[in-house]
Design a protein around this motif. Structure first.
Motif, PDB file in Angstrom:
ATOM      1  N   ARG A 169      58.388  29.272 -15.760  1.00 53.73           N
ATOM      2  CA  ARG A 169      57.367  28.693 -14.872  1.00 53.73           C
ATOM      3  C   ARG A 169      55.998  28.739 -15.530  1.00 53.73           C
ATOM      4  N   MET A 170      55.488  27.554 -15.876  1.00 54.98           N
ATOM      5  CA  MET A 170      54.130  27.500 -16.417  1.00 54.98           C
ATOM      6  C   MET A 170      53.162  27.830 -15.297  1.00 54.98           C
ATOM      7  N   PRO A 171      52.135  28.623 -15.582  1.00 56.86           N
ATOM      8  CA  PRO A 171      51.162  28.884 -14.519  1.00 56.86           C
ATOM      9  C   PRO A 171      50.658  27.555 -13.943  1.00 56.86           C
ATOM     10  N   PRO A 172      50.667  27.419 -12.621  1.00 62.25           N
ATOM     11  CA  PRO A 172      50.344  26.122 -12.000  1.00 62.25           C
ATOM     12  C   PRO A 172      48.852  25.822 -12.055  1.00 62.25           C
ATOM     13  N   ILE A 173      48.402  25.232 -13.162  1.00 63.90           N
ATOM     14  CA  ILE A 173      46.963  25.073 -13.352  1.00 63.90           C
ATOM     15  C   ILE A 173      46.326  24.121 -12.342  1.00 63.90           C
ATOM     16  N   GLN A 174      47.160  23.325 -11.665  1.00 63.56           N
ATOM     17  CA  GLN A 174      46.596  22.433 -10.646  1.00 63.56           C
ATOM     18  C   GLN A 174      46.189  23.213  -9.395  1.00 63.56           C
ATOM     19  N   LEU A 175      46.489  24.535  -9.391  1.00 64.56           N
ATOM     20  CA  LEU A 175      46.160  25.353  -8.214  1.00 64.56           C
ATOM     21  C   LEU A 175      45.144  26.439  -8.564  1.00 64.56           C
ATOM     22  N   TYR A 176      44.402  26.241  -9.642  1.00 58.21           N
ATOM     23  CA  TYR A 176      43.503  27.292 -10.110  1.00 58.21           C
ATOM     24  C   TYR A 176      42.357  27.601  -9.152  1.00 58.21           C
ATOM     25  N   ASP A 177      42.177  26.781  -8.131  1.00 54.39           N
ATOM     26  CA  ASP A 177      41.116  27.097  -7.171  1.00 54.39           C
ATOM     27  C   ASP A 177      41.683  27.778  -5.923  1.00 54.39           C
ATOM     28  N   ASP A 178      42.959  28.124  -5.960  1.00 58.92           N
ATOM     29  CA  ASP A 178      43.578  28.755  -4.791  1.00 58.92           C
ATOM     30  C   ASP A 178      43.587  30.275  -4.982  1.00 58.92           C
ATOM     31  N   PRO A 179      42.861  31.021  -4.124  1.00 64.42           N
ATOM     32  CA  PRO A 179      42.825  32.482  -4.299  1.00 64.42           C
ATOM     33  C   PRO A 179      44.206  33.123  -4.188  1.00 64.42           C
ATOM     34  N   MET A 180      45.170  32.411  -3.583  1.00 63.16           N
ATOM     35  CA  MET A 180      46.527  32.974  -3.479  1.00 63.16           C
ATOM     36  C   MET A 180      47.196  33.113  -4.850  1.00 63.16           C
ATOM     37  N   MET A 181      46.623  32.437  -5.839  1.00 67.53           N
ATOM     38  CA  MET A 181      47.179  32.516  -7.196  1.00 67.53           C
ATOM     39  C   MET A 181      47.223  33.973  -7.663  1.00 67.53           C
ATOM     40  N   VAL A 182      46.167  34.721  -7.368  1.00 72.07           N
ATOM     41  CA  VAL A 182      46.123  36.127  -7.781  1.00 72.07           C
ATOM     42  C   VAL A 182      47.222  36.902  -7.048  1.00 72.07           C
ATOM     43  N   ASP A 183      47.396  36.625  -5.758  1.00 74.33           N
ATOM     44  CA  ASP A 183      48.453  37.305  -4.980  1.00 74.33           C
ATOM     45  C   ASP A 183      49.821  37.011  -5.590  1.00 74.33           C
ATOM     46  N   TYR A 184      49.992  35.749  -5.969  1.00 72.36           N
ATOM     47  CA  TYR A 184      51.283  35.349  -6.535  1.00 72.36           C
ATOM     48  C   TYR A 184      51.588  36.147  -7.804  1.00 72.36           C
ATOM     49  N   PHE A 185      50.637  36.169  -8.729  1.00 71.15           N
ATOM     50  CA  PHE A 185      50.904  36.867  -9.986  1.00 71.15           C
ATOM     51  C   PHE A 185      50.991  38.384  -9.779  1.00 71.15           C
ATOM     52  N   ARG A 186      50.189  38.906  -8.844  1.00 75.55           N
ATOM     53  CA  ARG A 186      50.257  40.353  -8.595  1.00 75.55           C
ATOM     54  C   ARG A 186      51.635  40.711  -8.043  1.00 75.55           C
ATOM     55  N   SER A 187      52.074  39.900  -7.129  1.00 71.66           N
ATOM     56  CA  SER A 187      53.354  40.171  -6.502  1.00 71.66           C
ATOM     57  C   SER A 187      54.499  40.037  -7.532  1.00 71.66           C
ATOM     58  N   PHE A 188      54.395  39.030  -8.396  1.00 70.08           N
ATOM     59  CA  PHE A 188      55.390  38.833  -9.454  1.00 70.08           C
ATOM     60  C   PHE A 188      55.379  40.048 -10.400  1.00 70.08           C
ATOM     61  N   ARG A 189      54.174  40.488 -10.782  1.00 66.42           N
ATOM     62  CA  ARG A 189      54.046  41.654 -11.666  1.00 66.42           C
ATOM     63  C   ARG A 189      54.691  42.890 -11.022  1.00 66.42           C
ATOM     64  N   ASP A 190      54.386  43.113  -9.731  1.00 66.04           N
ATOM     65  CA  ASP A 190      54.915  44.302  -9.052  1.00 66.04           C
ATOM     66  C   ASP A 190      56.444  44.276  -8.997  1.00 66.04           C
ATOM     67  N   GLU A 191      56.959  43.085  -8.748  1.00 64.77           N
ATOM     68  CA  GLU A 191      58.421  42.955  -8.687  1.00 64.77           C
ATOM     69  C   GLU A 191      59.070  43.298 -10.026  1.00 64.77           C
ATOM     70  N   LEU A 192      58.467  42.762 -11.088  1.00 63.56           N
ATOM     71  CA  LEU A 192      59.032  43.017 -12.418  1.00 63.56           C
ATOM     72  C   LEU A 192      58.942  44.496 -12.774  1.00 63.56           C
ATOM     73  N   LYS A 193      57.822  45.089 -12.379  1.00 56.94           N
ATOM     74  CA  LYS A 193      57.622  46.509 -12.660  1.00 56.94           C
ATOM     75  C   LYS A 193      58.718  47.325 -11.972  1.00 56.94           C
ATOM     76  N   GLU A 194      58.945  46.985 -10.726  1.00 54.16           N
ATOM     77  CA  GLU A 194      59.968  47.704  -9.954  1.00 54.16           C
ATOM     78  C   GLU A 194      61.346  47.512 -10.602  1.00 54.16           C
ATOM     79  N   ARG A 195      61.632  46.275 -10.979  1.00 57.29           N
ATOM     80  CA  ARG A 195      62.934  45.995 -11.607  1.00 57.29           C
ATOM     81  C   ARG A 195      63.066  46.751 -12.922  1.00 57.29           C
TER      82      ARG A 195
END
Ligand code: SF4
Length: 443
Positions: free
Chosen positions: A239-265
């Motif tokens: 998944r390429m980072p969705p650059i068309q959504l770079y103005d959406d503050p949820m982008m940080v939530d998305y990557f944080r949540s993805f990072r946390d999941e990977l860390k847990e795994r």
């Protein structure tokens, strides 16, 4: 009642339906191999589609910027444009949509042997199934055919077009040269759309801070992908980072949540590989067939795909507001927000000289313990196909990495033979595993 916007087909409406379905599916029946955080990504995409559909239907006059490639999207967004990254849109098409826009582009004379993404950028761009552009701006330098596709779209709609000239060199002169062009774009846009567009440095800085935060999370995701057995699935790595959504503050939530999941795994030793055993790991290049899943095919055979060359954290581009990195690359810190954007543009992944990309791939391969590279050879792709052999030979010579050069189409499923594609992957993987085993025995 007037004719509905977009006529028979309205891409934004079709996407609201598509993402609503996908969100429902993940909520009700999530695929355990894929990241749960994907739901945030689809929510962002749904929200964007809903917002844009509403704007279109209500007759919004806010100018629409069509862009592609390594465009300075943060700048365009901060200027006030509704910013459409048409190339990324082409990647999001459903099967039916892809068929429709292939037919449209080819009907206008686009060659079938141009890369799928290029054809679809042209097809989507001229379709009128999105709000038409007020201006088109591209960035030649990494993929010139893609740049040409967007310039064609601009000529089709008879709107102003821009192409930012990116030098090969990575130094402060290159940054300043690009910054000057960005200033010219800003001036032109302010004069052309005086009621809607204005330079807003505070907003640009805000978006850059958002990106800075996102980039740090992407880098952590990349580092976590080095864990064995691999905690990330190939489909998520792609998944390429969705650059068309770079103005959406949820982008940080998305990557944080993805990072946390990977860390847990990673901490729990969980992986998507068969029986949790990793036998081989590969780096995936260029693109992939979006309509099938060669990653699960490999993972079922113990082969991890922790990294795609434009996936989270993989490209070594300048990532804004990193003063030490700027000193190292350009000889001094970049202090102006437009210099920062120019710094990103001159360090684009597929641009510059071949050696820069080779060094990036070698460095990443060492960090992730890569053993093989899958070069997805998409007909018509000049940047990747021309360099694949050079890159593969260097990787083999310097790091003993095995390579497969495999032809495929990212969207044109009628040309793709899944059984043949998988058979080639399986044969190559078996050879690599046999060689690895023989080497281990001899040590
Ligand atoms: S796949 Fe290749 S030709 Fe197609 S858009 Fe990407 S870099 Fe350009």
């Amino acid at each position: 009642m007037g004719k509905p916007v977009g006529g028979e087909h309205n891409i934004w409406r079709e996407w609201t339906e598509k993402y609503a379905r996908r969100i429902k599916k993940i909520r009700e029946n999530p695929n355990p191999k894929l990241a749960r955080s994907n739901i945030i990504l689809y929510e962002m995409m749904y929200n964007q589609a809903r917002r844009e559909l509403d704007a279109w239907e209500s007759g919004s006059k806010v100018p629409v910027m069509y862009c592609n490639e390594n465009s300075p999207v943060r700048l365009y967004m901060s200027l006030g444009f509704r910013t459409y990254h048409i190339e990324m849109f082409a990647d999001r098409l459903t099967r039916e949509q892809a068929r429709r826009y292939f037919d449209l582009a080819r009907g206008h004379g686009f060659p079938e042997n141009a890369c799928d993404r290029v054809q679809l950028t042209a097809g989507v761009g001229i379709s009128g199934h999105l709000p038409p552009p007020s201006i088109c701006a591209t960035v030649p330098g990494d993929c010139d055919t893609m740049a040409q596709a967007l310039l064609y779209v601009g000529r089709f709609w008879k709107v102003p077009t821009f192409a930012i000239d990116i030098p090969f060199e990575v130094n402060i002169e290159a940054v300043l040269y690009v910054k000057e062009q960005l200033e010219q774009i800003v001036d032109f846009c302010q004069q052309t759309f005086p009621d809607y567009i204005r330079y807003d440095e505070a907003r640009l800085t805000e978006l850059q801070k958002l990106y800075e935060e996102t980039w740090k999370l992407e880098s952590e995701i990349f580092e976590l992908s080095a864990t064995k057995p691999c905690p990330v699935s190939g489909r998520d790595a792609l998944r390429m980072p969705p650059i068309q959504l770079y103005d959406d503050p949820m982008m940080v939530d998305y990557f944080r949540s993805f990072r946390d999941e990977l860390k847990e795994r990673a901490e729990q030793g969980k992986s998507v590989l068969k029986d949790g055993v990793e036998r081989f790991r590969v780096y995936w290049m260029c693109s992939a067939p979006f309509y099938e899943d060669p990653f699960s095919f490999l993972e079922e055979r113990g082969c991890a795909v922790p990294c795609y060359e434009e996936g989270p954290g993989a490209p070594s581009r300048y990532a804004v507001r990193d003063y030490e990195d700027a000193e190292r690359r350009f000889g001094r810190a970049l202090r102006h927000p437009l210099e920062e954007e120019a710094g990103v543009l001159v360090t684009c992944h597929w641009g510059n000289v071949a050696e820069r990309r080779i060094q990036e791939v070698l460095r990443n391969s060492q960090r992730l313990g890569i053993e093989g590279i899958v070069h997805f050879m998409q007909p018509g792709c000049l940047p990747c196909n021309n360099m694949a052999k050079v890159l593969g030979e260097r990787a083999e010579k310097e790091l003993g990495i095995k390579n497969i050069y495999i032809e495929g189409w990212c969207q044109d499923m009628e040309k793709h033979d899944e059984a043949e594609f998988e058979a080639k992957l399986a044969d190559w993987l078996n050879l690599c595993l046999a060689e690895k085993e023989a080497k281990q025995k001899s040590q």
